[in-house]
Enzyme design. Structure first.
Site, short mmCIF file in Angstrom:
data_model
loop_
_atom_site.label_atom_id
_atom_site.label_comp_id
_atom_site.label_asym_id
_atom_site.label_seq_id
_atom_site.Cartn_x
_atom_site.Cartn_y
_atom_site.Cartn_z
N HIS A 295 30.79 27.03 15.49
CA HIS A 295 30.52 28.39 15.04
C HIS A 295 29.40 28.35 14.01
O HIS A 295 29.49 27.60 13.03
CB HIS A 295 31.78 29.01 14.43
CG HIS A 295 31.52 30.26 13.66
ND1 HIS A 295 30.90 31.37 14.21
CD2 HIS A 295 31.80 30.61 12.38
CE1 HIS A 295 30.80 32.32 13.31
NE2 HIS A 295 31.33 31.88 12.18
N GLU B 191 14.46 28.92 30.38
CA GLU B 191 15.52 27.94 30.67
C GLU B 191 16.93 28.53 30.50
O GLU B 191 17.91 27.91 30.92
CB GLU B 191 15.35 26.67 29.83
CG GLU B 191 15.82 26.76 28.40
CD GLU B 191 14.79 27.35 27.46
OE1 GLU B 191 14.85 27.04 26.26
OE2 GLU B 191 13.91 28.14 27.89
N HIS C 106 28.07 38.85 12.88
CA HIS C 106 28.64 37.66 12.25
C HIS C 106 28.01 36.35 12.75
O HIS C 106 27.53 35.57 11.93
CB HIS C 106 30.16 37.65 12.48
CG HIS C 106 30.87 36.53 11.79
ND1 HIS C 106 32.17 36.61 11.37
CD2 HIS C 106 30.47 35.27 11.47
CE1 HIS C 106 32.53 35.47 10.80
NE2 HIS C 106 31.51 34.64 10.85
O1 2HA Z 1 33.55 29.31 7.40
O2 2HA Z 1 31.78 31.20 8.93
O3 2HA Z 1 33.63 32.75 9.97
C1 2HA Z 1 33.02 30.54 7.08
C2 2HA Z 1 32.80 31.31 8.31
C3 2HA Z 1 33.87 32.21 8.74
ZN ZN Z 2 31.33 32.74 10.29
#
Ligand code: 2HA
Ligand code: ZN
Length: 276
Positions: A142, A172, A213
């Site tokens: 993430h 690509e 986010h």
């Molecule tokens: O760890 O990115 O989504 C902090 C973050 C929460």
């Molecule tokens: Zn985050």
């Protein structure tokens, strides 16, 4: 082998954290990374495990297919910037119990640190991707990829709109993620709800975007997972530049027939739901 940091899975994990930091996707404590270890990885790391594992902690989510697994994870509130210079406080290894609903720390996360606040999301995504790839998937990542986030302010928050925009912005892309990308609406981070919503998307896609986010990417190893995030963010950057330069006017793009031609020549199956 004299330290745990020379073991390839730990070395690769730390390198990927630093790569993400250098890309500018991990301001402060932003982002998190988890890796599901192989039996060989666990055997190599076990000599460095703590004499006594710490207490079991329930996760609020459960997965039968992850019972007994071990994960390397970044720490909650820890900075990617600090992973390479100070790994013992920034990352750790957790073991999952035989019910698949709790973790305990067996190495690292020194001085009271805990696994990433997004561990429930990572865990559910690991479960879904492990099943979807017959066990091949091992990495969930993430990051706060800047241009991906920017696009969530102007594009409709649908899988179709984002998949098309990304496919059309770098040649690509249809080869790297022919199934497209999933998009989750804005949600409170860190809990079971966002974990379930994301893992629903990851049944179909290798990557999911969290509105306003960031990005969730998955893959069998660090190279492929980082490469996927990098490809998606690069494409988003191009689209942002194109929209910014042209005041929203796009004179020409990759057509749907062009996309089909790429898929044909590279032997991938594009998600036809996203083509006209
Ligand atoms: O760890 O990115 O989504 C902090 C973050 C929460
Ligand atoms: Zn985050």
């Amino acid at each position: 082998m004299s330290t745990i940091y020379e073991i390839p899975c730990v070395k690769g994990f730390i390198r990927m954290c630093n790569d993400g930091w250098l890309q500018g996707w991990h301001e402060r404590n932003g982002g998190n990374l988890t890796y599901r270890m192989t039996g060989e990885d666990v055997a190599a790391c076990r000599p460095y495990f703590d004499a006594e594992p710490r207490e079991w902690v329930n996760m609020g989510v459960q997965a039968d297919n992850l019972a007994g697994e071990y994960f390397i994870t970044t720490g909650s509130g820890k900075f990617f910037r600090n992973v390479e210079p100070d790994p013992i406080h920034s990352i750790g290894i957790v073991e999952i119990n035989d019910k698949g609903d709790s973790w305990r720390i067996v190495w690292g996360l020194a001085d009271g640190a805990r696994p990433t606040s997004e561990f429930p999301s990572h865990f559910m995504n690991h479960s879904v991707r492990k099943a979807a790839t017959n066990g091949a998937n091992r990495v969930i990542y993430h990051c706060h990829a800047t241009n991906v986030i920017a696009l969530t302010y102007i594009l409709p928050l649908t899988d179709r709109d984002f998949s098309r925009a990304l496919w059309q912005s770098a040649t690509e892309c249809p080869v790297v993620f022919p199934e497209g990308v999933g998009v989750c609406p804005w949600m409170v981070p860190g809990g079971a709800d966002i974990a379930m919503a994301t893992s629903e998307k990851m049944k179909t896609y290798q990557a999911a975007i969290w509105a306003q986010h960031g990005l969730f990417a998955s893959g069998p190893d660090f190279d492929i997972t980082f490469g996927l995030a990098h490809t998606i963010e690069k494409s988003a950057e191009i689209y942002v530049k194109v929209l910014s330069m042209g005041g929203g006017l796009i004179r020409q793009t990759i057509t749907d027939d062009d996309l089909r031609a790429i898929a044909h020549d590279f032997g991938v199956t594009l998600n036809e739901n996203f083509l006209d």
